[in-house]
Design a protein around this motif. Structure first.
Motif, PDB file in Angstrom:
ATOM      1  N   VAL A 130       0.867  -1.179   0.000  1.00  0.00           N
ATOM      2  CA  VAL A 130       0.000   0.000   0.000  1.00  0.00           C
ATOM      3  C   VAL A 130       0.903   1.228   0.000  1.00  0.00           C
ATOM      4  CG1 VAL A 130      -1.675   1.343   1.312  1.00  0.00           C
ATOM      5  CG2 VAL A 130      -1.910  -1.132   1.184  1.00  0.00           C
ATOM      6  N   SER A 131       0.759   2.070  -0.996  1.00  0.00           N
ATOM      7  CA  SER A 131       1.597   3.260  -1.080  1.00  0.00           C
ATOM      8  C   SER A 131       0.866   4.342  -1.850  1.00  0.00           C
ATOM      9  CB  SER A 131       2.926   2.930  -1.771  1.00  0.00           C
ATOM     10  OG  SER A 131       3.728   4.093  -1.890  1.00  0.00           O
ATOM     11  N   HIS A 132       1.150   5.592  -1.468  1.00  0.00           N
ATOM     12  CA  HIS A 132       0.621   6.745  -2.188  1.00  0.00           C
ATOM     13  C   HIS A 132       1.743   7.535  -2.846  1.00  0.00           C
ATOM     14  CE1 HIS A 132      -2.718   6.236   0.935  1.00  0.00           C
ATOM     15  NE2 HIS A 132      -3.197   5.849  -0.218  1.00  0.00           N
ATOM     16  N   ASP A 133       2.926   6.895  -2.949  1.00  0.00           N
ATOM     17  CA  ASP A 133       4.073   7.513  -3.605  1.00  0.00           C
ATOM     18  C   ASP A 133       4.067   7.078  -5.074  1.00  0.00           C
ATOM     19  OD1 ASP A 133       6.593   8.226  -4.589  1.00  0.00           O
ATOM     20  OD2 ASP A 133       7.518   8.038  -2.623  1.00  0.00           O
ATOM     21  N   ARG A 134       3.723   7.996  -5.934  1.00  0.00           N
ATOM     22  CA  ARG A 134       3.592   7.687  -7.357  1.00  0.00           C
ATOM     23  C   ARG A 134       4.911   7.172  -7.940  1.00  0.00           C
ATOM     24  NH1 ARG A 134       0.090  10.085 -11.480  1.00  0.00           N
ATOM     25  NH2 ARG A 134      -0.804  11.293  -9.783  1.00  0.00           N
ATOM     26  N   ASN A 135       6.019   7.818  -7.605  1.00  0.00           N
ATOM     27  CA  ASN A 135       7.312   7.395  -8.132  1.00  0.00           C
ATOM     28  C   ASN A 135       7.694   6.005  -7.635  1.00  0.00           C
ATOM     29  OD1 ASN A 135       7.633   9.833  -9.491  1.00  0.00           O
ATOM     30  ND2 ASN A 135       8.617  10.812  -7.740  1.00  0.00           N
ATOM     31  N   PHE A 136       7.416   5.726  -6.379  1.00  0.00           N
ATOM     32  CA  PHE A 136       7.735   4.420  -5.804  1.00  0.00           C
ATOM     33  C   PHE A 136       6.947   3.320  -6.516  1.00  0.00           C
ATOM     34  CE2 PHE A 136       6.923   1.068  -2.651  1.00  0.00           C
ATOM     35  CZ  PHE A 136       8.229   0.737  -2.294  1.00  0.00           C
ATOM     36  N   LEU A 137       5.663   3.544  -6.751  1.00  0.00           N
ATOM     37  CA  LEU A 137       4.843   2.544  -7.430  1.00  0.00           C
ATOM     38  C   LEU A 137       5.289   2.349  -8.875  1.00  0.00           C
ATOM     39  CD1 LEU A 137       1.282   3.402  -6.063  1.00  0.00           C
ATOM     40  CD2 LEU A 137       2.676   1.419  -5.500  1.00  0.00           C
ATOM     41  N   ASN A 138       5.686   3.424  -9.525  1.00  0.00           N
ATOM     42  CA  ASN A 138       6.175   3.291 -10.900  1.00  0.00           C
ATOM     43  C   ASN A 138       7.457   2.466 -10.970  1.00  0.00           C
ATOM     44  OD1 ASN A 138       4.160   4.687 -12.298  1.00  0.00           O
ATOM     45  ND2 ASN A 138       5.121   6.668 -11.895  1.00  0.00           N
ATOM     46  N   ALA A 139       8.284   2.567  -9.931  1.00  0.00           N
ATOM     47  CA  ALA A 139       9.552   1.852  -9.930  1.00  0.00           C
ATOM     48  C   ALA A 139       9.399   0.398  -9.497  1.00  0.00           C
ATOM     49  CB  ALA A 139      10.560   2.564  -9.020  1.00  0.00           C
ATOM     50  N   VAL A 140       8.443   0.098  -8.611  1.00  0.00           N
ATOM     51  CA  VAL A 140       8.366  -1.227  -7.984  1.00  0.00           C
ATOM     52  C   VAL A 140       7.254  -2.096  -8.563  1.00  0.00           C
ATOM     53  CG1 VAL A 140       7.911  -2.427  -5.811  1.00  0.00           C
ATOM     54  CG2 VAL A 140       9.407  -0.422  -5.834  1.00  0.00           C
ATOM     55  N   ALA A 141       6.060  -1.538  -8.745  1.00  0.00           N
ATOM     56  CA  ALA A 141       4.880  -2.348  -9.032  1.00  0.00           C
ATOM     57  C   ALA A 141       4.887  -2.896 -10.451  1.00  0.00           C
ATOM     58  CB  ALA A 141       3.613  -1.524  -8.800  1.00  0.00           C
TER      59      ALA A 141
END
Length: 710
Positions: free
Chosen positions: A411-422
Motif C-alpha cells: 500500500v503506497s501513495h508515492d507515485r514514483n515508488f509505485l512506478n519503480a516497484v509495481a
C-alpha cells in the motif's frame, strides 16, 4: 416579548389548528378558545380555561435545535403549505429565525424551572358548575376534525424530529459513557471444496494466492463485497485507493489469515515497530530468519554434546545434516546480507551495533522493514513503507524490491515508488477490487479508458432500452401486436443491468487566508549554533530567513537535523548561540510528522476541536473539518477508528482552525492518498495573505517548510 405562538398567529392568521398544535403544543384555531383571533366571534361568557399544552415541536425550547436550519427542517415544509403563495423560502426562514431567537432568549428562564404558587387549589368540578356550557365540559370539548394539512407531510416532519432527538440522545450518551469501544474488522469468504481437499491432502504446492468472493467489514461499515484477489508468484502488486476505503484493513485480514491463504505460504506484514530491548540492531535482523536461528541453536547443542563426550553416532550424523543445510542456505553470508539491508535503510556501522531500545519509533519501523526484507517471506505485505524514509533510503528500497524473488503487496501513495516497484496495480473503490497490469502511470491510462468504455456501453444500453420501451408503450393495448410486445418485454428482462460510472468526488482542501501584512523578514535564524551533546554539534553558524513570499523546502538525510531546525524556527528549542527573530504578530501553524501522537484518539473529531477551541458553535467545527474531507458520520466517529490519512486531515483541520499566517509542515504528505496530496499542493499554492488595505501589487504568499520534497 412575543412568544412563538404569537409569531405564528401574526404571520399565518389562517393557520390550521392541527399544525398550530403540532408546532407550539398549544390549542390552536381548531379549538373553540382560539377562534376569536381568527376574526370569528368567540363564545360569550367567562373565558374558557386552557387545556394543558401537548408536546409540540417547540415544547423543549432550543435544546432540540442547534441552528435555525434545524428548525426550518422540522417545520418549514408545513409552514410553506400553510402560507400558500404568500411567502417564499426566504420568508419562511425569516419566521423560523424569529422563533429560534425567541427560544434562545427564553432558555435561561426555562432552565431555572420557575414555578408560580397558587393562592388556593383549583377544583375543576366547581369551575364547570359556574359555566353554562350545556352538555359540554371544558377539557372534553371536541375539536373540529377537519384539517387542510397534508397528513403525510405531518408524519414526515414528526419522523425527522424524532430521528434528530434520538441522534442527540445517542450523542449525549457517548459523551458521558467514557472511552468508546472501537469497532473491529471482520472478513467472510465463500468456501471451495476443491481447494479444501488440496489443502488437507498437502498436495497444494502452488505459491499463488487466489481468494474469491470475499467480504470485509469494519464494524457496521462494509468495505468490500464479493471481491476477488489473485496474487501470482513473483509479481509485485501496488494497492491504491482513497483514504478510509479499507486498504490497511485488507492487509490485516491477509496477515492474520482471516482470509484463507495456503498454510505452506509464509507471509510477513510490516506494520508495527520492533520492540526496544538490549538486542543489537544487526542481531535483531538476523533473528528474523527463524529457520536459520533454529539450525544454529541445534548445531550449538550438538557441538556441546560431542565436546563433552556424550554424543553417539546418531548425533554426529544429525550434526553433519545440519551443516549441510546451513551451507545450502548460505548461513555464513547472512550477517553481511543483513548489514547491507541495514546500511541501505540508513543504519551506519555504529548504529547496527546499538541496542534497539536506543532507537526512536521511526528507526524501529525501519528495523521492522529490514527484518522483513531479510526473512524473505513468500508473501510480503507492506503498508506505506516510504513514510519514515529519506530520499536516499527510498531509492535504495526501490532498487532492492525490483529484484525481490517472491510476491509483494504494498500500500503506497508515492507515485514514483509505485512506478519503480509495481508490476500490477489493484484499485480499491466502490467496495470492490479491480486489477490492472503495469505500473501506476499505465494504471491511470487504463482506468480512464475503462471508464470511458463503461460509460459508452451504459449510454448505448440506455438508448436501446428507451427505444424498446417506446415500442412497448405504443402498442401495449394493441391486440394485433400483443405477441411482439411480450417478446420485447422478455428482451428487456434479459438485458444485463449496467450501472453508470462511479465518479469519485474531487478532494478540495482550502487553507483560510491571512489578513496581515508584515515587513520582512518575519522569521529568521542568525548565526545559530545548536547541539544536544557538546561533543556532537547539530548546527554551526546556521542562518536562514523567510518572509511572506517564501516557499522553502528542507531536504536532507535522516539525522541531519531537519526537524531540529524546524523546532528552532518554532521556538520550541533555544539556540546555544545565535539569535532567533520572529515578528511579534506571527502565528505559526505547525504540522508534526508525529501528528497522530498529538491527537486524542478517544473522542470524535468534532469534540477534539471543541476541546481545543471552546466556545464556538458545533456548525463551525463541522465546517472546519469539512474543508479537509471529514464530514457527515466521519466527524462524530472516534478518531482512533479513522484511517491514517483521515487522522492527518483531522490534524490539518486542527492546525488551521486559528487561521495561522505562517505554516511549518513536517512530512505533511505521510498517509495521504494521491488525490489529497494533489489537493494539498493546490491549497498551498492558492493560499495568500490579504492585506487589510487593498493590495497595490501582487498578493503575498505564505512560506511552506517541509523536509519532504520528492
Amino acid at each position: 416579548m412575543a412568544t412563538c405562538a404569537d409569531i405564528l398567529r401574526s404571520e399565518f392568521p389562517e393557520i390550521d389548528g392541527q399544525v398550530f398544535d403540532y408546532v407550539t403544543g398549544e390549542r390552536g384555531p381548531g379549538g373553540e378558545c382560539a377562534r376569536g383571533w381568527r376574526g370569528r366571534p368567540a363564545r360569550p361568557g367567562p373565558p374558557e380555561p386552557r387545556a394543558p399544552p401537548s408536546a409540540g415541536v417547540l415544547h423543549s425550547g432550543s435544546a432540540d435545535f442547534e441552528s435555525v436550519d434545524d428548525l426550518v427542517e422540522a417545520v418549514g415544509e408545513l409552514l410553506q403549505e400553510v402560507s400558500g403563495d404568500s411567502k417564499d423560502g426566504a420568508g419562511i426562514r425569516a419566521v423560523c429565525q424569529r422563533m429560534f431567537n425567541t427560544l434562545r432568549l427564553a432558555e435561561p428562564q426555562s432552565q431555572g424551572h420557575s414555578q408560580v404558587l397558587l393562592d388556593a387549589p383549583i377544583q375543576l368540578s366547581k369551575m364547570t358548575e359556574s359555566y353554562d356550557y350545556g352538555d359540554k365540559v371544558p377539557g372534553l370539548i371536541k375539536r373540529d376534525q377537519s384539517s387542510t394539512v397534508n397528513a403525510k407531510k405531518l408524519e414526515k416532519a414528526e419522523a425527522r424530529l424524532k430521528a434528530k432527538q434520538e441522534k442527540r440522545t445517542e450523542k449525549d450518551t457517548l459523551r458521558t459513557a467514557g472511552p468508546p469501544v472501537l469497532e473491529e474488522a471482520s472478513a467472510s469468504q465463500a468456501g471451495s471444496k476443491k481447494e479444501s481437499r488440496l489443502e488437507s491432502s498437502g498436495k497444494n504446492k502452488s505459491y499463488d494466492v487466489r481468494i474469491e468472493n470475499f467480504d470485509v467489514s469494519f464494524g457496521e461499515r462494509v468495505l468490500l463485497t464479493g471481491a476477488d484477489v489473485n496474487l501470482a508468484w513473483g509479481r509485485r502488486y501496488g494497492l491504491v485507493g482513497r483514504n478510509g476505503l479499507g486498504k490497511t484493513t485488507l492487509l490485516k485480514m491477509l496477515a492474520t489469515r482471516s482470509l484463507r491463504i495456503p498454510a505452506h505460504i509464509s507471509l510477513l506484514h510490516v506494520e508495527q515497530e520492533v520492540a526496544g530491548d538490549d538486542t543489537m540492531a544487526l542481531q535483531s535482523v538476523l533473528e528474523s530468519d527463524t529457520f536459520r536461528e533454529g539450525l544454529l541453536q541445534r548445531e550449538r547443542q550438538l557441538s556441546a554434546q560431542i565436546a563433552a563426550g556424550r554424543a553417539e553416532g546418531p548425533e554426529a550424523a544429525q550434526l553433519a545434516e545440519i551443516y549441510a543445510k546451513l551451507e545450502e542456505i548460505e548461513a555464513d553470508k547472512a550477517p553481511a546480507r543483513a548489514s547491507v539491508i541495514l546500511a541501505g535503510l540508513g543504519f551506519n556501522v555504529k548504529m547496527q551495533q546499538q541496542p534497539t531500545r536506543e532507537f526512536s519509533g521511526g528507526w524501529r519501523m525501519r528495523l521492522a522493514l529490514a527484518r522483513a526484507l531479510f526473512a524473505r517471506p513468500d508473501l510480503l505485505l507492506l503498508d506505506e513503507p516510504t513514510n519514515m524514509l529519506d530520499v536516499r533510503a527510498i531509492l535504495w528500497l526501490e532498487n532492492y524490491l525490483q529484484t525481490w524473488p517472491s510476491t509483494i503487496l504494498v500500500v503506497s501513495h508515492d507515485r514514483n515508488f509505485l512506478n519503480a516497484v509495481a508490476t500490477d496495480i489493484i484499485h480499491l473503490h466502490s467496495q470492490r477490487l479491480d486489477s490492472y497490469r503495469g505500473d501506476f502511470e499505465t494504471f491511470i491510462k487504463s482506468k480512464q479508458e475503462r471508464l470511458k468504455s463503461q460509460q459508452r456501453e451504459y449510454e448505448a444500453q440506455q438508448q436501446y432500452r428507451q427505444h424498446i420501451q417506446v415500442f412497448i408503450d405504443r402498442f401495449r393495448y394493441n391486440a394485433n401486436r400483443a405477441s411482439q410486445v411480450q417478446s420485447k418485454l422478455k428482451l428487456l428482462e434479459k438485458l444485463p443491468e449496467l450501472k453508470p460510472v462511479d465518479k469519485e468526488v474531487e478532494v478540495v482542501i482550502k487553507f483560510p487566508d491571512g489578513f496581515e501584512k508584515f515587513s520582512p523578514p518575519v522569521l529568521q535564524l542568525d548565526e545559530v549554533d545548536f547541539h544536544y551533546d557538546a561533543q556532537h554539534p547539530v548546527f554551526s553558524r546556521l542562518s536562514v530567513s523567510a518572509d511572506l513570499e517564501s516557499r522553502i523546502c528542507v531536504v536532507g538525510e535522516n539525522g541531519a537535523g531537519k526537524s531540529t531546525m524546524l523546532k528552532l524556527l518554532m521556538g520550541d528549542l533555544a539556540p546555544v548561540r545565535g539569535i532567533r527573530h520572529a515578528h511579534r504578530n506571527l502565528k505559526i501553524g505547525y504540522f508534526s510528522q508525529h501528528h497522530v501522537e498529538q491527537l486524542d484518539l478517544n473522542v470524535s473529531a468534532v469534540e477534539l476541536l471543541a476541546r481545543k477551541f471552546p466556545g464556538r458553535p458545533e456548525e463551525e467545527y463541522r465546517h472546519q473539518l469539512g474543508r479537509y474531507g471529514i464530514s457527515g458520520e466521519l466527524a462524530v466517529r472516534p478518531v482512533a477508528s479513522l484511517s491514517g490519512g483521515q487522522k492527518s486531515r483531522v490534524a490539518f483541520a486542527q492546525m488551521t482552525m486559528p487561521c495561522p499566517n505562517f505554516y511549518i509542515l513536517d512530512e505533511p504528505t505521510n498517509h495521504l492518498d494521491m488525490e489529497t496530496i494533489e489537493a494539498l499542493g493546490r491549497a498551498l499554492n492558492s493560499f495568500r495573505v490579504r492585506p487589510s488595505a487593498p493590495p497595490s501589487g501582487l498578493p503575498l504568499w505564505m512560506p511552506f517548510l517541509s523536509p519532504s520534497c520528492r
